[in-house]
Design a protein around this motif. Structure first.
Motif, mmCIF file in Angstrom:
data_model
loop_
_atom_site.group_PDB
_atom_site.id
_atom_site.type_symbol
_atom_site.label_atom_id
_atom_site.label_comp_id
_atom_site.label_asym_id
_atom_site.label_seq_id
_atom_site.Cartn_x
_atom_site.Cartn_y
_atom_site.Cartn_z
ATOM 1 N N LEU A 281 0.827 -1.213 0.000
ATOM 2 C CA LEU A 281 0.000 0.000 0.000
ATOM 3 C C LEU A 281 0.860 1.261 0.000
ATOM 4 C CD1 LEU A 281 -2.747 -1.096 2.563
ATOM 5 C CD2 LEU A 281 -2.848 -1.154 0.061
ATOM 6 N N ILE A 282 1.949 1.243 0.771
ATOM 7 C CA ILE A 282 2.858 2.402 0.807
ATOM 8 C C ILE A 282 3.460 2.638 -0.572
ATOM 9 C CG2 ILE A 282 5.072 3.226 1.727
ATOM 10 C CD1 ILE A 282 4.339 1.769 4.347
ATOM 11 N N TRP A 283 3.868 1.557 -1.243
ATOM 12 C CA TRP A 283 4.480 1.710 -2.565
ATOM 13 C C TRP A 283 3.450 2.127 -3.611
ATOM 14 C CZ3 TRP A 283 8.411 -2.931 -2.989
ATOM 15 C CH2 TRP A 283 9.486 -2.662 -2.121
ATOM 16 N N ILE A 288 1.744 6.578 -7.151
ATOM 17 C CA ILE A 288 0.757 7.631 -7.445
ATOM 18 C C ILE A 288 1.425 9.004 -7.363
ATOM 19 C CG2 ILE A 288 -1.328 8.755 -6.576
ATOM 20 C CD1 ILE A 288 -2.306 5.945 -5.749
ATOM 21 N N LEU A 289 2.303 9.207 -6.383
ATOM 22 C CA LEU A 289 3.046 10.477 -6.297
ATOM 23 C C LEU A 289 3.932 10.673 -7.527
ATOM 24 C CD1 LEU A 289 4.130 10.685 -2.537
ATOM 25 C CD2 LEU A 289 2.621 12.264 -3.770
ATOM 26 N N PHE A 375 2.649 -0.239 -12.357
ATOM 27 C CA PHE A 375 3.349 -0.467 -11.099
ATOM 28 C C PHE A 375 2.514 -0.113 -9.876
ATOM 29 C CE2 PHE A 375 6.774 -0.857 -14.102
ATOM 30 C CZ PHE A 375 7.452 -1.945 -13.582
ATOM 31 N N VAL A 376 1.473 0.661 -10.035
ATOM 32 C CA VAL A 376 0.481 0.775 -8.963
ATOM 33 C C VAL A 376 -0.191 -0.576 -8.762
ATOM 34 C CG1 VAL A 376 -1.745 1.777 -8.308
ATOM 35 C CG2 VAL A 376 0.065 3.255 -9.198
ATOM 36 N N GLY A 381 -0.705 -5.708 -5.912
ATOM 37 C CA GLY A 381 -0.524 -7.160 -5.989
ATOM 38 C C GLY A 381 0.328 -7.687 -4.846
ATOM 39 N N ILE A 382 1.301 -6.888 -4.396
ATOM 40 C CA ILE A 382 2.115 -7.267 -3.241
ATOM 41 C C ILE A 382 1.220 -7.513 -2.028
ATOM 42 C CG2 ILE A 382 3.811 -6.394 -1.576
ATOM 43 C CD1 ILE A 382 5.144 -4.947 -3.977
#
Length: 422
Positions: A281-283, A288-289, A375-376, A381-382
């Motif tokens: 979630l952090i990544w 998004i940033l 990549f979001v 997916g992680i």
């Protein structure tokens, strides 16, 4: 353990001296061209992929110490020959030797940490390893940057010479270490510590297979993009100056160094898979940033701040992963296969690091929107993979602190009902 961690830091320091400048050295200093430089980087990666499948079985049969010493000596030879190389054949072969040596060090050091630690202290041991690696790489890159001069080939020879000496020091430290056999994780199923080695056993271990898949996505979506896709996206879509990429990497390292031990208590009190899920979630927020930085709707200063924040958030995620993923590999491994499990995970990491730039680089440079969306989704997916992995783990494998609690309770359990009544 102190000697292992010191050797780990020294080897990282030596790598930090040269890895950032390998392309410049081959293409410009030795004047062998960009094609040869690409071949050198490819040889460095391919040698790791060739060596790692054989490493784990040797570690389990001979122990991690001789493997580490041999790998350090091999890497030292590769580093020194690279510093003296002047033709295409020599630099490619030197890169292959250096790549194989440094790749084999990873599972050997990880297995030594497993052997030298108890399950209750393994989380902190691997967190310290990650901290020392980043500190060594950062300091090596900083000092090396002050010594290199493209107009003086001798300055690069000096760098590779220092790297070779660092590997020799690592070998010297290693031969002074006497390791105990590893302690099994409390709650390990009966017979697991007696498992025989072999790829069939590893592939039949559902939790380990899921962890390898998760590890591939982790390394592909983060480390595999740092110096390729994300850097290309930042310069092409967000208009980031090349010098700012260095600032972003410095922010990433700073967050890791500052946060690593601050997050340990948080990690130790929670299930590992939940921590890994939080990293996803952090990544996702970090990507998004990065997407915001490339939109061009704000000022350049805001885009730059958002892009640097992306690398900082990646660093926070890395600090959370260090005490969770590597110890989990060790805790899943049967006692007789610790080296093979560590080597298999290192191989997955190398595959992700090889494919990440190859796929992410072109996407980041030209397909800006699809790159961020991709990549979001990888980051989310992680989280999904972490939740699924949690269902395959025992409570103690997912949260080793529970094993420590159960041992304390067992020690204070009343001997019989009359003692309890008293």
């Amino acid at each position: 353990m102190r000697r292992i961690q010191a050797g780990n830091a020294l080897s990282a320091f030596g790598l930090g001296f040269t890895v950032p400048y390998l392309y410049v050295y081959v293409a410009q200093v030795r004047d062998l061209g960009a094609t040869t430089a690409g071949a050198v980087l490819g040889a460095f990666a391919m040698a790791a992929l060739v060596a790692l499948p054989f490493t784990g079985r040797i570690i389990d049969r001979r122990g991690p110490l001789p493997v580490l010493v041999g790998a350090a000596l091999l890497a030292s030879v590769g580093a020194m020959s690279m510093g003296l190389a002047g033709d295409v054949t020599t630099v490619v072969l030197s890169a292959a030797v250096l790549g194989a040596g440094t790749a084999v060090m990873q599972p050997a050091l990880a297995t030594m940490i497993v052997w030298a630690s108890r399950p209750s202290g393994r989380t902190r041991a691997f967190a310290l390893q990650f901290f020392m690696q980043n500190l060594g790489l950062g300091l090596g890159g900083l000092v090396g940057g002050q010594l290199v001069d493209k107009s003086r080939p001798g300055s690069f020879t000096l760098l590779f010479g220092i790297e070779a000496v660092m590997f020799l020091v690592l070998a010297g430290i290693a031969v002074t270490i006497r390791l105990p056999r590893p302690a099994p994780l409390p709650g390990t199923p009966a017979g697991q510590t007696e498992a025989k080695g072999g790829l069939r056993v590893l592939l039949g271990h559902k939790a380990m297979v899921q962890l390898c898949v998760l590890g591939f996505v982790l390394f592909f979506a983060c480390y595999g993009q740092f110096e390729s896709g994300l850097a290309a996206y930042g310069t092409e879509a967000a208009g980031i100056e090349p010098a700012t990429l260095g600032t972003a990497l410095a922010a990433n390292t700073a967050v890791i160094v500052l946060a690593q031990f601050l997050v340990l208590k948080f990690v130790e009190r929670r299930k590992r898979t939940r921590v890994i899920g939080a990293v996803g979630l952090i990544w996702a927020v970090a990507w998004i940033l990065a997407g915001y930085a490339g939109l061009g709707s704000g000022s350049q200063a805001m885009a730059t701040a958002a892009f640097i924040s992306t690398y900082a958030l990646f660093g926070l995620g890395e600090a959370l992963l260090a005490p969770t993923v590597a110890p989990m590999v060790a805790d899943l491994a049967p006692e007789s296969m610790v080296g093979q499990y560590n080597s298999a995970f290192a191989l997955v990491k190398q595959l992700a690091l090889a494919l990440g730039p190859a796929i992410g680089g072109p996407m980041g440079a030209s397909l800006h929107g699809p790159y961020i969306v991709t990549f979001v989704l990888f980051s989310l997916g992680i989280t999904v993979l972490a939740v699924r992995l949690g269902r395959q783990l025992t409570p103690v494998q997912n949260q080793p602190s529970l094993g420590a609690v159960s041992r304390v309770v067992a020690q204070h359990k009343p001997a019989d009902k009359s003692a309890a009544a008293v």
